[in-house]
Design an enzyme around this catalytic site. Structure first.
Site, PDB file in Angstrom:
ATOM      1  N   TYR A  69      -4.779 -26.053   0.907  1.00  0.00           N
ATOM      2  CA  TYR A  69      -5.301 -27.266   1.533  1.00  0.00           C
ATOM      3  C   TYR A  69      -5.687 -28.225   0.422  1.00  0.00           C
ATOM      4  CZ  TYR A  69      -5.584 -24.017   5.395  1.00  0.00           C
ATOM      5  OH  TYR A  69      -5.273 -23.085   6.346  1.00  0.00           O
ATOM      6  N   GLU A  70      -5.337 -29.478   0.576  1.00  0.00           N
ATOM      7  CA  GLU A  70      -5.580 -30.439  -0.501  1.00  0.00           C
ATOM      8  C   GLU A  70      -7.062 -30.604  -0.830  1.00  0.00           C
ATOM      9  OE1 GLU A  70      -4.641 -34.594   0.973  1.00  0.00           O
ATOM     10  OE2 GLU A  70      -4.169 -33.388   2.737  1.00  0.00           O
ATOM     11  N   THR A  71      -7.908 -30.210   0.118  1.00  0.00           N
ATOM     12  CA  THR A  71      -9.341 -30.197  -0.114  1.00  0.00           C
ATOM     13  C   THR A  71      -9.759 -29.289  -1.262  1.00  0.00           C
ATOM     14  OG1 THR A  71      -9.280 -28.510   1.593  1.00  0.00           O
ATOM     15  CG2 THR A  71     -10.043 -30.662   2.219  1.00  0.00           C
TER      16      THR A  71
END
Lengths: 278, 322, 322, 278
Positions: free
Chosen positions: D56-58
Site C-alpha cells: 500500500y502506498e501508505t
C-alpha cells in the site's frame, strides 16, 4: 565558589577541551565528531550550557550517554536520545537545512583561510601520507553556522595552501566562500590548536592569532605557521581551565583514554603482550 | 506453499553470490558491522573487489590488507578514537588500491539514489572542495556540478550506485529474510537496499510472527534478500544495539599494535580469519583465549523501549452503522 | 533553564502563525489527519491560502468549501471509498480554486526536497503524462525534464517546496514539541519537516522521559516545532494509530449527503466548526448528538509491539581493560 | 469440490472482483488502491494465490488486516504487517526499483492504448468535470510490470484520446511508451470494465476485447467504445465466479459496502435523516 578559580595544574588536552567548551553557547545545537570536541561539548553541557544539544551524524540527537562515547556510533547514544534516525536525517533535515549552530571539524592541514585537509599530504593519487578522509567533516564545515577547527599544531600543518581541500573554510578569503555557493552565515569561527586559539578577520577572512596557550609566546606560535600570521591587537594568553572544569573533565575520562594517551597506550600494550598478542 | 527458506552458511552465501571483480556494499560502520561476512570474503580469497561504505572501520582495513580490494568508494577509513586505519593508509600510499573520495553525506546519498531507483541525488554539500574537483576511477561519473534550473543555486549531483551485492549484519531475521534492526544505522538502510543482491547475517533467527509484531523495525523485506546467515556475534569487535558492546580493548589493540605491522597483521589473519571456519570458530577462539566471562561482559544492561500500541480492529468493527 | 513550553490553544497557534495568503502543508491523509487545525483555520476565516498535501481528504474539502483556499498543490482529493470530494470538485469546475497536479510520488518528493534542504528531487515517474506537460500556477517552477548527465535516462526534476507553516496531528509530544507518531505515515514526515514553521496537535502531552524511551518514534525534534496543541480526537473523523478508528459512518455521511449540497454543507460548518470553540467543543457536540458510547466504540482493541531492547552501558563499562 | 462449480447467482461487482483476482499469480507483489481491486486481491490470496503480497502506498507491506480495508490508510493495515514505512519507501524502494509485479489503476477515461484519465473531462483549466486526480495511479502505471485497469464502462469513458493523460498506458502505441523513458517490461496488461475484459496487442499495443461479460454481446461492447474496437479471434464470455469465490467475496463484505452500494446508501441516508442530519 572556589572551583571557579583557575586551575594551577592542567594538561594541554585539558586546556583544549576547555577552549572547545567555551565556544558553545547555551541552547545551541552542536554536531560532534570523535575525540576532544566531544569532551568539550560534554563539559559545556555540565557547566555554562546545560541546554546545548548534541547531534551525531550516525542519527542520534540529544543523547544522554551514561559513559563518555569513544565514537559517534557508541551504543549508549541511542537509549534516552530525543531522536534516533539515520545519517541522512541528521545531514539533511538538521544540517543541510541550516539548523546546526556549531560543528567541530579537524584535519591534518589548515590554511590561512581556514580550509582544511583531512585527506592526504602530497599528490592525491600518490600521497606521501594518506589520512582517513572527510567523513562528516566536509558537510559540517559546509553547513554549520560556526565551524570550529581543532588541530595538532605543527608547522607543516599550518600552510599557505592545503594540498587537498577536504572541508572548505573561506576558500580564497573575502566572499569567495559564498560565491562558490556555500550558505551565507556559515564558516569557520575559530581554530583551536595545540598552540593557541585563532579567529578570522570579518572582512578578509584571514586567520589571526587571538590567544597563545600558557607557557608559549606569540613568536613561538608565529614560527609554527607557514605564512605571515596576523595577531590580534588585544593578544593575550588562552584562558586556563577552572578547577571545576578540570574536575569534570577528569571525571569524564577516568581511564585517561583521551587525556593521558601515552600512558594509556603503554598499559594496553603491556596487557596485549601478556596475552601473547605481540 | 510458504516461501523457501533462505538460511545458509556464510561459506555458502559468499561463495554463491560474491565473485571476483564485483562491487560490494558492506555495512562496516561499527553498528551493523558485517565482520563475519568480511572475514569469509577474506577466507575465500575474493579479489579485485570494489568496496563501498561511508565510514568503514576495521573490516575494510582487513579486506584491504588481505588483498581483496582493488578500489574503494568511501568518505573515511579509520578506527575512530582507537587509531588510524593503517592497512588502508599504506595500501593507498603504495598505490595498491584506488580511492574515490566523497563526504559522508555525499557517499550516503550515492547509496540512497541507488536504493530509491534514481540515477542521482542532489546535495548542496561538497562545494568548494577538492572532493568535488578531483576524480579518480569514476571519472566523469563521480558527480556533476549544475545550476539548479529552478533557483539558480549551485547543486552537486551525486551519481547513484547499485552494488552487485550488499551485505549487512542485523539483530534478527526470519527464514524468508525479513530483516530487522534498530538503533542508529548511519548509511546502512540505503547501502543495504541499494544492492542488486542482499546478504544478511543475524544474531537471531525468529519466526515471522515476531517480525510482524514490530513492522516498523523491518529494514529490508524478505523478497529483497538472497541469503540469511545465522552468525551470532557477527559484528564483533563492533557493537550491535541490544546485543553487545564494542570490544574496545580488542579494537584498540588491532588499530594500534597490529594493523601497521606486516608480521602481526598476518598473524592476526592466521589466527582470527584463516584459522577458523566461521564466526562460531572465531568466538570459540575468543573464549579459549580470553574466557567466556570476558565475552559476556560485553552484554548490555537491558534497556527497553515502551511497546507501541498500534491498535487493531476485529472483523466486526466496520463502524458503518450509527 | 529548560526550554520554554510551546503549549498553546489551537486558537492561539493558528492566529499567531497562520496568515492570509500563506502556503500551508496540512497533514490531511486519514492518518495524522489535522482536522482540529483545519477547523480552526476555517473559524478564523483565513483566506487566499495555498494548500499542499499528496492525497488530502475531508478537511481540504471543507477548507475549500469555506473559502479559505485559493490554490491547491496536490495529487488527489476525494474521500476514498466513501465518496468523491464534492467541494473540491465544484470549486475547480467553477474556477474558484486553481490546482497544480502531481502524482502521489511526485508530490511527496516535492515535500521531501523541501524537508531535506535541496531545491529539487529526481524521479523516474510522471513521464508520458499530462501531469508533466500541463502547468498551472507554478509554471516553469513545477518541474523540469532533463536527461540524466550520467546515464542519459529521462528524469523528471520535481521542484522542492518549503511551506510557510506545516501542521500535523500526532499521538504525543512533550512541552518542548518533540513529536512522536507511529503507523504508516504516507507523506507526513516530509510534509511536516518541509515547513518553515511547524504546528502540531496531539492526543497526549507526555513528559520528555516518555519521548526518550522511544527515540525512533520521534518524527520531529522539538526545536523545529513552534506550537503544541493538546487536542484529543484532533484527527476525527480520520483515525490515529493506537487511539481510534476512522468514523466511517460520519465520513460516508459527509461525503455522500453533505459535501455536494450548499445548504447542508453550510449547516455542517455551522454545527461542527463555527458552532464550537475548539476540538473539545466538537467532541462535546458529538457526544451530545451520538452518545459517549458511540465515540468509545471507535477505540481499538490494544495491539502492542514488542519492546525493543536497545541496551545501555553504565559509566563503568568502558571495556578498555582486558 | 462442489464450490469450484460456477455460481449461478452473482452480481456485476462480484464478477469484476473475480476477474481482478484471476490476474494475480501466486507469489506476486501487488500494489493496491481502494475498492474492488482490493477485494480481488484478498480473494486471490484466499484462493489460488496464498503467497501474493500486497503493498500500500501508505507504507504497509504484506498486512494481515482482520477486516476488509475501506481505504489504503486503514488502521488495521499496520499491525501484523511485514513492513511499515512511508509513501517514499513503497514508491521508491519497491515500485521505482521495479519490484512490483501488479498494480491496479482506475480512471474516468481510457483510450485505445490504455492511457488513463482520472483528472478531468474537458479542458484542464476549465473542466466540465473534475475528478480526484492521480493519487498513486500514475506511479503504479509507470512502474508496475503489469498494470490492471478497472473501469466503469460507459461510451464517453472509452475514447480515442483522453482529455488528459493521468496515467500513461502505451501512449501512442508500438514502442512509444518506452521511447518516452518508461521502463521496459512495464505497461497495462488488461482492462477489466463493467462490460468485459480487454487486453493489448503485443505489437501495436492497441486494446482488444478478450471476453464480454455474461448477458452482453460483442456488439453491445463495441457500441460502447469510441473507436473501432478489435476483438480476439477466440472471443468468449467472461468466466463467471465459482461458488467458492462468491462465498468468500460475500464474507469479505457482509455489509454490502462494496457489493450492494445502492441499497447500502439508502440505509445510511435513512439513518442520517433519523439523526436529524439531512
Amino acid at each position: 565558589m572556589s572551583d571557579q578559580k583557575y586551575a594551577k595544574d592542567f594538561t594541554l588536552p585539558e586546556l583544549m577541551i576547555t577552549a572547545c567548551a567555551r565556544e558553545i553557547k547555551d541552547g545551541e545545537r552542536v554536531l560532534i565528531g570523535v575525540g576532544l570536541p566531544l569532551l568539550g561539548a560534554m563539559l559545556a553541557k555540565r557547566t555554562h550550557a546545560p541546554n546545548c544539544k548534541m547531534a551525531y551524524e550516525t542519527g542520534s540527537f540529544d543523547s544522554m550517554p551514561s559513559r563518555t562515547p569513544f565514537s559517534v556510533v557508541d551504543p549508549d547514544l541511542v537509549p534516552r536520545a530525543l531522536f534516533a534516525g539515520q545519517l541522512t536525517d541528521i545531514m539533511a533535515l538538521f544540517l543541510q537545512r541550516g539548523f546546526i549552530d556549531v560543528g567541530f571539524v579537524g584535519g591534518a592541514q589548515v590554511d590561512k583561510y581556514g580550509n582544511l585537509n583531512s585527506t592526504c599530504f602530497g599528490d592525491y593519487f600518490k600521497p606521501d601520507v594518506r589520512f582517513p578522509g572527510s567523513g562528516g567533516a566536509h558537510d559540517f564545515g559546509a553547513f554549520a553556522r560556526r565551524s570550529l577547527i581543532v588541530m595538532v599544531h605543527e608547522k607543516r600543518r599550518f600552510v599557505e595552501k592545503c594540498d587537498y581541500v577536504t572541508t572548505p573554510g573561506y576558500l580564497r578569503g573575502g566572499n569567495t566562500r559564498y560565491e562558490e555557493g556555500l550558505p551565507e552565515g556559515t564558516g569557520p569561527a575559530a581554530v583551536i590548536s595545540t598552540r593557541g586559539v585563532f579567529r578570522f578577520s570579518p572582512e578578509t577572512k584571514e586567520m589571526y592569532l587571538e590567544t597563545y596557550h600558557p607557557g608559549l609566546t606569540v613568536d613561538s606560535v608565529k614560527e609554527n605557521v607557514n605564512w605571515d600570521l596576523k595577531v590580534s591587537p588585544i593578544i593575550r594568553e588562552t584562558e586556563p581551565p577552572t578547577e571545576e572544569q578540570i574536575r569534570i573533565i577528569r571525571d569524564l575520562d577516568p581511564e585517561g583514554f583521551f587525556l593521558r594517551r601515552g600512558e594509556y597506550n603503554k598499559k594496553i600494550k603491556a596487557q596485549a603482550e601478556n596475552m601473547g598478542w605481540l | 506453499m510458504a516461501e523457501e527458506s533462505k538460511l545458509m552458511t556464510m561459506k555458502e552465501a559468499i561463495s554463491k553470490f560474491v565473485s571476483d571483480g564485483m562491487t560490494l556494499y558492506i555495512s562496516a560502520v561499527w553498528a551493523n558491522h558485517a565482520a563475519a561476512a568480511a572475514h569469509e570474503i577474506i577466507r575465500q580469497g575474493k579479489k579485485d573487489l570494489t568496496l563501498i561504505e561511508s565510514s568503514p572501520g576495521e573490516i575494510f582495513d582487513q579486506m584491504i590488507g588481505a588483498g581483496c580490494a582493488k578500489r574503494l568508494i568511501l568518505s573515511w577509513s579509520a578506527n575512530e578514537a582507537f587509531g588510524t586505519g593503517y592497512r588502508f593508509r599504506r595500501a593507498v600510499e603504495k598505490g595498491l588500491v584506488e580511492v574515490e573520495d566523497y563526504s559522508n553525506f555525499g557517499l550516503t546519498t550515492k547509496l540512497m539514489a541507488g536504493a530509491m531507483g534514481v540515477p542521482f541525488m542532489p546535495i548542496m554539500s561538497q562545494k568548494g572542495s577538492s572532493i568535488n574537483e578531483i576524480r579518480s576511477f569514476l571519472g566523469e561519473n563521480k558527480l556533476k556540478h549544475v545550476d539548479c534550473p529552478f533557483t539558480g543555486q549551485k547543486v552537486t549531483l551525486i551519481s547513484g550506485i547499485n552494488p552487485d551485492v550488499s551485505i549487512i549484519h542485523c539483530q534478527r531475521a526470519d527464514l524468508e529474510g525479513n530483516l530487522q534492526t534498530w538503533g542508529s544505522i548511519f548509511s546502512a538502510k540505503w547501502g543495504t537496499l541499494s544492492g542488486k543482491t542482499i546478504i544478511a547475517s543475524v544474531e537471531e533467527i525468529v519466526d515471522t510472527d515476531t517480525i510482524r509484531r514490530n513492522p516498523e523495525s523491518t529494514l529490508v523485506p524478505g523478497f529483497r534478500v538472497a541469503a540469511v546467515v545465522h552468525e551470532p556475534w557477527g559484528a564483533h569487535p563492533g557493537h550491535l544495539f541490544g546485543y553487545h558492546d564494542d570490544d574496545r580493548w580488542f579494537r584498540y589493540m588491532y588499530a594500534n599494535f597490529v594493523a601497521d605491522d606486516d608480521v602481526k597483521f598476518k598473524k592476526f589473519l592466521d589466527e582470527w580469519v584463516y584459522g577458523v571456519d566461521d564466526r562460531a570458530g572465531y568466538i570459540a577462539n575468543y573464549i579459549k583465549k580470553y574466557g567466556y566471562k570476558r565475552l559476556m561482559r560485553l552484554k548490555p544492561k537491558p534497556y527497553y523501549s515502551d511497546p507501541i500500541n498500534y491498535g487493531t480492529y476485529p472483523f466486526d468493527t466496520m463502524h458503518m452503522d450509527i
